[in-house]
Motif scaffolding. Structure first.
Motif, PDB file in Angstrom:
ATOM      1  N   ARG A 131      29.711  -1.906  50.080  1.00 45.00           N
ATOM      2  CA  ARG A 131      30.474  -2.423  49.248  1.00 45.00           C
ATOM      3  C   ARG A 131      30.134  -2.493  47.659  1.00 45.00           C
ATOM      4  O   ARG A 131      31.008  -2.031  46.817  1.00 45.00           O
ATOM      5  CB  ARG A 131      31.329  -3.700  49.822  1.00 45.00           C
ATOM      6  N   GLU A 132      29.034  -2.833  47.445  1.00 44.57           N
ATOM      7  CA  GLU A 132      28.473  -3.010  46.015  1.00 44.57           C
ATOM      8  C   GLU A 132      28.244  -1.716  45.339  1.00 44.57           C
ATOM      9  O   GLU A 132      28.516  -1.379  44.240  1.00 44.57           O
ATOM     10  CB  GLU A 132      27.112  -3.855  46.254  1.00 44.57           C
ATOM     11  N   THR A 135      32.194  -0.378  45.079  1.00 39.81           N
ATOM     12  CA  THR A 135      33.324  -0.877  44.044  1.00 39.81           C
ATOM     13  C   THR A 135      32.319  -1.000  42.683  1.00 39.81           C
ATOM     14  O   THR A 135      33.374  -1.229  41.543  1.00 39.81           O
ATOM     15  CB  THR A 135      33.262  -2.411  44.463  1.00 39.81           C
ATOM     16  N   ARG A 136      30.995  -0.918  42.484  1.00 40.94           N
ATOM     17  CA  ARG A 136      30.424  -0.927  41.019  1.00 40.94           C
ATOM     18  C   ARG A 136      30.228   0.336  40.497  1.00 40.94           C
ATOM     19  O   ARG A 136      29.587   0.304  39.308  1.00 40.94           O
ATOM     20  CB  ARG A 136      29.252  -1.668  41.101  1.00 40.94           C
ATOM     21  N   ALA A 137      30.684   1.465  41.290  1.00 46.29           N
ATOM     22  CA  ALA A 137      30.489   2.751  40.651  1.00 46.29           C
ATOM     23  C   ALA A 137      31.001   2.837  39.461  1.00 46.29           C
ATOM     24  O   ALA A 137      32.178   2.450  39.113  1.00 46.29           O
ATOM     25  CB  ALA A 137      30.570   3.744  41.740  1.00 46.29           C
ATOM     26  N   PRO A 138      30.422   3.801  38.559  1.00 43.45           N
ATOM     27  CA  PRO A 138      31.121   4.180  37.263  1.00 43.45           C
ATOM     28  C   PRO A 138      32.587   5.027  37.323  1.00 43.45           C
ATOM     29  O   PRO A 138      33.105   4.701  36.422  1.00 43.45           O
ATOM     30  CB  PRO A 138      30.132   4.871  36.440  1.00 43.45           C
ATOM     31  N   PHE A 182      22.246  -7.915  41.552  1.00 45.30           N
ATOM     32  CA  PHE A 182      23.382  -7.957  42.002  1.00 45.30           C
ATOM     33  C   PHE A 182      24.373  -8.911  41.494  1.00 45.30           C
ATOM     34  O   PHE A 182      23.916 -10.324  41.704  1.00 45.30           O
ATOM     35  CB  PHE A 182      23.754  -7.430  43.569  1.00 45.30           C
ATOM     36  N   SER A 183      25.395  -8.797  40.766  1.00 48.57           N
ATOM     37  CA  SER A 183      26.187  -9.946  40.057  1.00 48.57           C
ATOM     38  C   SER A 183      26.815 -10.951  41.330  1.00 48.57           C
ATOM     39  O   SER A 183      27.111 -12.073  41.130  1.00 48.57           O
ATOM     40  CB  SER A 183      27.444  -9.328  39.396  1.00 48.57           C
ATOM     41  N   SER A 184      27.039 -10.050  42.469  1.00 48.20           N
ATOM     42  CA  SER A 184      27.436 -10.844  43.645  1.00 48.20           C
ATOM     43  C   SER A 184      26.466 -11.778  44.332  1.00 48.20           C
ATOM     44  O   SER A 184      26.836 -12.509  44.948  1.00 48.20           O
ATOM     45  CB  SER A 184      27.842 -10.116  44.501  1.00 48.20           C
TER      46      SER A 184
END
Length: 287
Positions: A131-132, A135-138, A182-184
Motif C-alpha cells: 500500500r505504501e 499510494t505514495r507513487a509519483p 515511511f511517514s506512516s
C-alpha cells in the motif's frame, strides 16, 4: 481510464510461437497447405491473432512430425483455454495489457528469479508495504485505483502458497531497502521484515540480500524477473517499468539477463546469512 485489449492474449501468442518453433525451416505456406489453410490464416495463428483449437494443434503437429506427445498435449490444452480464465479476469480492461500479460505468465511459472535494486521484490512485499509503494507513487491514481492495485499485487502472491505446485522463487533483495523511512511510521518496515523472515522459511523460496557494501554496478541496470515454465514453454524475461514491464522470449536476451541475475546473486549474501541479517534488522541494531 480503462484500456481495451488491442493485442491477443499472452497465452495465444505463446501457442503460436511454439507452433512456429515446431515448424522449423519449413515455409509457412507449405505448412498451411498441410492443413488446407491459406498462408494468411496460418501466419495469423502463429502470431496469436487467430485462435487454433486443441484438435487442430494435434493434427498440425502430427503432419509436422512432432514426436513429443506430452508437449503437444500441453500446447493443445492451453489453446483450448478461454481468454481471461483466471482470477485476474475482472481486471482485464482496468490494467495495462503488459501488466496483465505479466500476471498470467507469473501464474503459470514454475520458477521465478526476481531482482530489484531499490525496493523489496513484489512477491515478498507485506500488505502495508504494498500500500505504501502504490499510494505514495509519483504517478497519481485515485483511492479506488490504488486499492485495486493493492488487491492485485496481494492476489499475485498466491503462487507462493498454493497447494498444488507452489512456484519456486529466488529473490535478490537490496539491503538498502531496509533503510526506507515511511511517514506512516516504522511499523511498516517491521512488518515487512517479518514477512521476509517468514518467506525465507518457505521451502520454495531462496532469499539473498544484496549488501550495502556491494559495488553499485550490481543491479544498476534495473529490476528484472526471469520466469521458467513446464515443458515445452520457453523462458520469459521481464524488465520492470511503470507500464507493466517489457517481456521477451528471445533466447539471447533471456540468456543475457540470466547472466546478469547470476552475477548479482554471486555477490549477494548466502541464504542463511541473509536470514541472520533480517533478524538483526528486526531486532533493532541497524536503526
Amino acid at each position: 481510464m480503462t484500456q481495451k485489449r488491442a493485442t491477443p492474449t499472452i497465452k495465444r501468442r505463446r501457442v503460436g510461437a511454439q507452433l512456429r518453433r515446431w515448424r522449423g525451416p519449413m515455409k509457412s505456406g507449405d505448412a498451411a497447405k498441410l492443413m488446407g489453410w491459406d498462408t494468411t490464416r496460418f501466419s495469423r495463428i502463429e502470431r496469436g491473432l487467430y485462435r487454433i483449437s486443441g484438435d487442430e494443434v494435434r493434427d498440425l503437429c502430427a503432419k509436422l512430425g512432432v514426436d513429443d506427445k506430452p508437449a503437444v498435449d500441453e500446447v493443445a490444452k492451453v489453446a483450448e483455454e478461454p481468454p481471461g480464465a483466471g482470477w485476474w479476469a475482472p481486471y482485464t480492461d482496468r490494467v495495462s495489457p503488459n501488466y496483465l500479460d505479466f500476471i498470467e505468465l507469473e501464474a503459470e511459472a514454475e520458477t521465478i528469479r526476481i531482482q530489484h535494486p531499490v525496493v523489496i521484490p513484489g512477491p515478498l512485499q507485506s500488505p502495508g508495504y504494498v500500500r505504501e509503494m502504490i499510494t505514495r507513487a509519483p504517478t497519481a491514481v485515485s483511492a479506488e485505483q490504488a486499492e485495486m492495485l493493492v488487491s492485485i499485487r496481494m492476489a499475485r502472491q498466491e503462487v507462493l502458497t498454493r497447494t498444488e505446485k507452489p512456484v519456486k522463487v529466488h529473490a535478490l533483495v537490496p539491503e538498502s531497502a531496509f533503510h526506507a523511512k515511511f511517514s506512516s511510521g516504522p511499523a511498516i518496515m517491521r512488518d515487512q521484515l517479518r514477512r521476509l523472515i517468514d518467506a525465507s522459511d518457505m521451502p520454495n523460496v531462496r532469499l539473498q540480500i544484496v549488501p550495502l557494501t556491494a559495488h553499485p554496478t550490481f543491479g544498476a541496470n534495473g529490476a528484472m524477473t526471469i520466469l521458467s515454465f513446464r515443458h515445452p514453454w520457453t523462458m520469459v524475461a521481464s524488465v520492470d517499468n511503470p507500464m507493466g514491464g517489457t517481456h521477451t522470449e528471445d533466447p539471447a536476451q533471456v540468456s543475457f539477463l540470466e547472466r546478469e541475475f547470476d552475477g548479482i546473486a554471486s555477490i549477494a549474501l548466502p541464504a542463511d546469512k541473509s536470514r541472520d541479517l533480517l533478524t538483526e534488522y528486526l531486532e533493532g541494531p541497524h536503526k
